[in-house]
Design a protein around this motif. Structure first.
Motif, mmCIF file in Angstrom:
data_model
loop_
_atom_site.group_PDB
_atom_site.id
_atom_site.type_symbol
_atom_site.label_atom_id
_atom_site.label_comp_id
_atom_site.label_asym_id
_atom_site.label_seq_id
_atom_site.Cartn_x
_atom_site.Cartn_y
_atom_site.Cartn_z
ATOM 1 N N THR A 262 -3.534 -1.607 1.204
ATOM 2 C CA THR A 262 -4.779 -0.848 0.971
ATOM 3 C C THR A 262 -4.708 0.530 1.631
ATOM 4 O O THR A 262 -5.124 1.535 1.037
ATOM 5 C CB THR A 262 -5.985 -1.658 1.512
ATOM 6 O OG1 THR A 262 -5.904 -2.966 0.960
ATOM 7 C CG2 THR A 262 -7.309 -1.028 1.136
ATOM 8 N N TYR A 263 -4.166 0.588 2.855
ATOM 9 C CA TYR A 263 -3.987 1.897 3.505
ATOM 10 C C TYR A 263 -3.053 2.777 2.670
ATOM 11 O O TYR A 263 -3.319 3.955 2.458
ATOM 12 C CB TYR A 263 -3.361 1.727 4.894
ATOM 13 C CG TYR A 263 -4.330 1.530 6.041
ATOM 14 C CD1 TYR A 263 -5.388 2.420 6.264
ATOM 15 C CD2 TYR A 263 -4.153 0.487 6.952
ATOM 16 C CE1 TYR A 263 -6.252 2.254 7.349
ATOM 17 C CE2 TYR A 263 -5.009 0.316 8.043
ATOM 18 C CZ TYR A 263 -6.055 1.211 8.230
ATOM 19 O OH TYR A 263 -6.905 1.051 9.308
ATOM 20 N N LYS A 360 -12.919 2.310 3.763
ATOM 21 C CA LYS A 360 -13.853 3.234 4.405
ATOM 22 C C LYS A 360 -13.101 4.155 5.393
ATOM 23 O O LYS A 360 -13.361 5.359 5.445
ATOM 24 C CB LYS A 360 -14.905 2.410 5.169
ATOM 25 C CG LYS A 360 -16.336 2.842 4.877
ATOM 26 C CD LYS A 360 -17.308 1.803 5.381
ATOM 27 C CE LYS A 360 -18.148 2.328 6.529
ATOM 28 N NZ LYS A 360 -19.196 1.418 6.967
ATOM 29 N N ILE A 361 -12.174 3.569 6.141
ATOM 30 C CA ILE A 361 -11.406 4.370 7.121
ATOM 31 C C ILE A 361 -10.583 5.439 6.388
ATOM 32 O O ILE A 361 -10.545 6.604 6.789
ATOM 33 C CB ILE A 361 -10.511 3.461 8.004
ATOM 34 C CG1 ILE A 361 -11.388 2.543 8.866
ATOM 35 C CG2 ILE A 361 -9.577 4.304 8.891
ATOM 36 C CD1 ILE A 361 -10.643 1.416 9.576
ATOM 37 N N THR A 362 -9.965 5.050 5.278
ATOM 38 C CA THR A 362 -9.166 6.047 4.536
ATOM 39 C C THR A 362 -10.073 7.154 3.989
ATOM 40 O O THR A 362 -9.708 8.320 3.981
ATOM 41 C CB THR A 362 -8.337 5.418 3.388
ATOM 42 O OG1 THR A 362 -9.233 4.825 2.460
ATOM 43 C CG2 THR A 362 -7.367 4.376 3.876
ATOM 44 N N GLU A 363 -11.279 6.759 3.596
ATOM 45 C CA GLU A 363 -12.240 7.740 3.078
ATOM 46 C C GLU A 363 -12.632 8.730 4.180
ATOM 47 O O GLU A 363 -12.665 9.951 3.965
ATOM 48 C CB GLU A 363 -13.473 6.973 2.557
ATOM 49 C CG GLU A 363 -14.428 7.752 1.681
ATOM 50 C CD GLU A 363 -13.764 8.447 0.496
ATOM 51 O OE1 GLU A 363 -12.802 7.891 -0.055
ATOM 52 O OE2 GLU A 363 -14.216 9.562 0.157
ATOM 53 N N ILE A 364 -12.887 8.203 5.376
ATOM 54 C CA ILE A 364 -13.252 9.072 6.516
ATOM 55 C C ILE A 364 -12.129 10.082 6.773
ATOM 56 O O ILE A 364 -12.371 11.279 6.966
ATOM 57 C CB ILE A 364 -13.501 8.224 7.798
ATOM 58 C CG1 ILE A 364 -14.699 7.303 7.621
ATOM 59 C CG2 ILE A 364 -13.683 9.132 9.014
ATOM 60 C CD1 ILE A 364 -14.871 6.258 8.738
ATOM 61 N N ILE A 365 -10.889 9.592 6.759
ATOM 62 C CA ILE A 365 -9.742 10.474 7.039
ATOM 63 C C ILE A 365 -9.689 11.602 6.009
ATOM 64 O O ILE A 365 -9.498 12.778 6.349
ATOM 65 C CB ILE A 365 -8.426 9.649 7.052
ATOM 66 C CG1 ILE A 365 -8.444 8.693 8.252
ATOM 67 C CG2 ILE A 365 -7.190 10.551 7.088
ATOM 68 C CD1 ILE A 365 -7.320 7.687 8.282
ATOM 69 N N LYS A 366 -9.897 11.226 4.761
ATOM 70 C CA LYS A 366 -9.830 12.246 3.695
ATOM 71 C C LYS A 366 -10.965 13.264 3.849
ATOM 72 O O LYS A 366 -10.754 14.465 3.721
ATOM 73 C CB LYS A 366 -9.886 11.592 2.324
ATOM 74 C CG LYS A 366 -8.598 10.880 1.969
ATOM 75 C CD LYS A 366 -8.798 10.192 0.654
ATOM 76 C CE LYS A 366 -7.566 9.534 0.151
ATOM 77 N NZ LYS A 366 -7.864 8.651 -0.973
#
Ligand code: T4K
Length: 375
Positions: A262-263, A360-366
Motif C-alpha cells: 500500500t505504501y 492516509k499517511i501517504t496522502e499527508i506526505i503528498k
C-alpha cells in the motif's frame, strides 16, 4: 495542512504485536505448575526448538536481549584488534564491539541497500583486523557472497547483526545461515518479539558450550568457571511470549507485506520520495518502511509535519554511529552513510496498522511535500 487527515490517536513508528491474552495466560500457567522461572526452563527449551525450526538453522541459543547476544557472539569468537563495521545502524552494534575491547573501523555503506559496501571493505583491512560485523539494515540482506569471499581471503570472522532480519531468506536459505554467527533481536519493537530477547545462530556446533557458558557467568560446571561471562539468560515469561507470537508470525508478516504494498502504491510515483529497492531473490519480512527525501531540511520538515497529524515517524538511523560524541564525531570518511542518515525517515510499520491509515499517511506526505514545493 489538511485537518481532515489528522489522526485522532497517535500513530507510532511501530507497535508491538501482542498475542491473544487468554492464550498467553494459558502458556504462562505452566510456569506456576513447574515453579521454574529462568535458567533454561521448559518453555525456553520449547521456544529454542521452535526458533531453530522457523529460522531453519542448525544451532541457535536464546538471550535476554539482542545486545548482550551480540557481545557474546563477539566474545565467543575470541576476536582481537580492529573490526570493520557499518556506521549506519543502531548504537548497539558499535557499542557491542567497543564494550568487548575492540576498535570499530567504519566502512561506508551502499546507496542501494544502506548496508556496508562490500566493495570498500578490503581497503580498510590491516594486520590488526580480525572480523567484519555487518548489519542487514531494515531486513535487507548484505552482499553475503562478497563478504564471505573477503573473509576467506583474509582469514576474518564474520558476524551478522540480523536484529532486523527475522524470517528473511536469500534464495530460500534462512539468513541466519550466513557468516560465522548471526544475531536476531526479539525486542518488542521488532517483527517478532519475546518482550525483550535475542538469538544467536551459527554453523559450528563446537561454539555451543562457549556461548552457553558466556550467557551464564562463564560457568561450565558446578565447580568450574572457564570464561569471564555475564548474565544474559532469557526467562520463561519471555519464552512464553515468543512461543505465542510464533503461532501467528506467518500471518503477521503477510499483513506487513500488504502494508508495504500500500505504501509503494501510494508513493512510488511521487518523485520527492525515494523507496528502498526490492530484491527479487529475497523473502522479505517488511520490518521497516524507510523513505529517502531530497535533503536534510526536507526530511526534518516532514518528520515535524507528520507529528502535527499525530504520526510519529523516526529518523532511523540518525546520527550515524561515527557521528556520536563517544566515537569522535567523524563521519567524513563515510559520505554515503552521512547522506542516507541525513535524509532518511522510517514511516509507521506494524502488522496491526490499518491499510486505510497507510493510505492516509501517504496522502499527508503528498499534501505536505507538495505544499513545500509550492504546488
Ligand atoms: N542491532 C540493531 C541493528 C538494532 O536495531 C538493535 C535494536 C540492536 C542491535 C539491539 O537489540 P536489542 O538489545 O534491543 O534486542 C528501538 C528498540 O528499543 C531497539 O530494540 C531497536 N534496535 C531500535 C531500532 O528501536 P528506540 O530507542 O527507537 O525505542 P523506543 O522506545 O523509542 O520505541 C520505538 C517506538 O516503539 C516508539 O514509537 C514507541 C513504540 N513502542 C515501544 C515499546 C518499547 C511501543 O509502542 N511499545 C513498546 O513497548 O529503540
Amino acid at each position: 495542512m489538511r485537518n481532515d487527515l489528522i489522526f485522532q490517536e497517535r500513530i507510532n513508528v511501530t507497535q508491538p504485536k501482542l498475542p491473544n491474552y487468554e492464550r498467553y495466560t494459558e502458556v504462562i500457567k505452566e510456569i506456576w505448575e513447574e515453579k521454574w522461572l529462568t535458567n533454561d526452563g521448559p518453555l525456553h527449551e520449547r521456544f529454542r526448538g521452535g526458533m531453530k525450526e522457523y529460522l531453519n538453522v542448525p544451532n541457535g541459543e536464546l538471550f535476554t536481549n539482542g545486545h548482550l547476544a551480540l557481545e557474546i557472539a563477539i566474545k565467543s569468537l575470541d576476536l582481537k584488534g580492529e573490526i570493520i563495521t557499518t556506521p549506519f545502524t543502531f548504537a548497539s552494534t558499535t557499542h557491542a564491539i567497543t564494550n568487548c575491547g575492540l576498535t570499530p573501523v567504519f566502512c561506508d555503506i551502499d546507496q542501494k541497500t544502506y548496508n556496508i559496501d562490500a566493495n570498500k571493505i578490503e581497503s580498510l583491512i590491516t594486520p590488526k583486523t580480525s572480523a567484519i560485523v555487518a548489519v542487514h539494515v531494515f531486513g535487507t540482506p548484505c552482499d553475503v557472497d562478497k563478504i564471505n569471499q573477503i573473509a576467506k581471503k583474509y582469514n576474518l570472522k564474520v558476524i551478522y547483526d540480523a536484529a532486523h532480519a527475522f524470517g528473511v531468506e536469500i534464495d530460500g536459505i534462512g539468513i541466519g545461515n550466513f557468516g560465522d554467527i548471526s544475531m536476531f533481536s526479539l525486542h518488542a519493537t521488532k517483527v517478532f518479539h519475546s518482550i525483550e530477547g535475542g538469538i544467536l545462530t551459527y554453523q559450528d556446533e563446537s561454539l555451543t558450550p562457549v556461548i552457553k557458558a558466556l550467557k551464564n557467568f562463564g560457568i561450565t560446571s558446578p565447580e568450574s568457571v572457564d570464561y569471564v561471562g555475564t548474565n544474559a539468560k532469557m526467562n520463561e515469561f519471555q519464552a512464553a511470549m515468543g512461543l505465542c507470537n510464533l503461532e501467528t508470525i506467518t500471518e503477521d508478516i503477510q499483513k506487513r507485506s500488504q502494508i508495504h504494498k500500500t505504501y509503494v502504491e501510494g508513493l512510488s510515483a511521487f518523485s520527492p520520495v525515494s523507496l528502498l529497492p526490492f530484491q527479487d531473490n529475497v523473502k522479505a519480512n517488511h520490518a521497516y518502511f524507510p523513505i529517502l527525501l531530497k535533503d536534510k531540511d526536507t526530511r526534518d520538515f516532514l518528520h515535524m509535519k507528520l507529528q502535527e497529524y499525530n504520526v510519529f515517524s523516526r529518523k532511523y538511523f540518525y546520527p550515524l554511529c561515527n557521528d556520536f560524541n563517544c566515537y569522535g564525531s567523524n563521519s567524513e570518511t563515510t559520505p554515503v552513510g552521512k547522506g542516507v542518515s541525513d535524509t532518511i525517515l522510517c514511516l509507521p510499520m506494524y502488522s496491526e496498522l490499518d491499510l486505510s491509515d497507510v493510505k492516509k499517511i501517504t496522502e499527508i506526505i503528498k499534501v505536505e511535500l507538495g505544499e513545500m514545493n509550492g504546488k
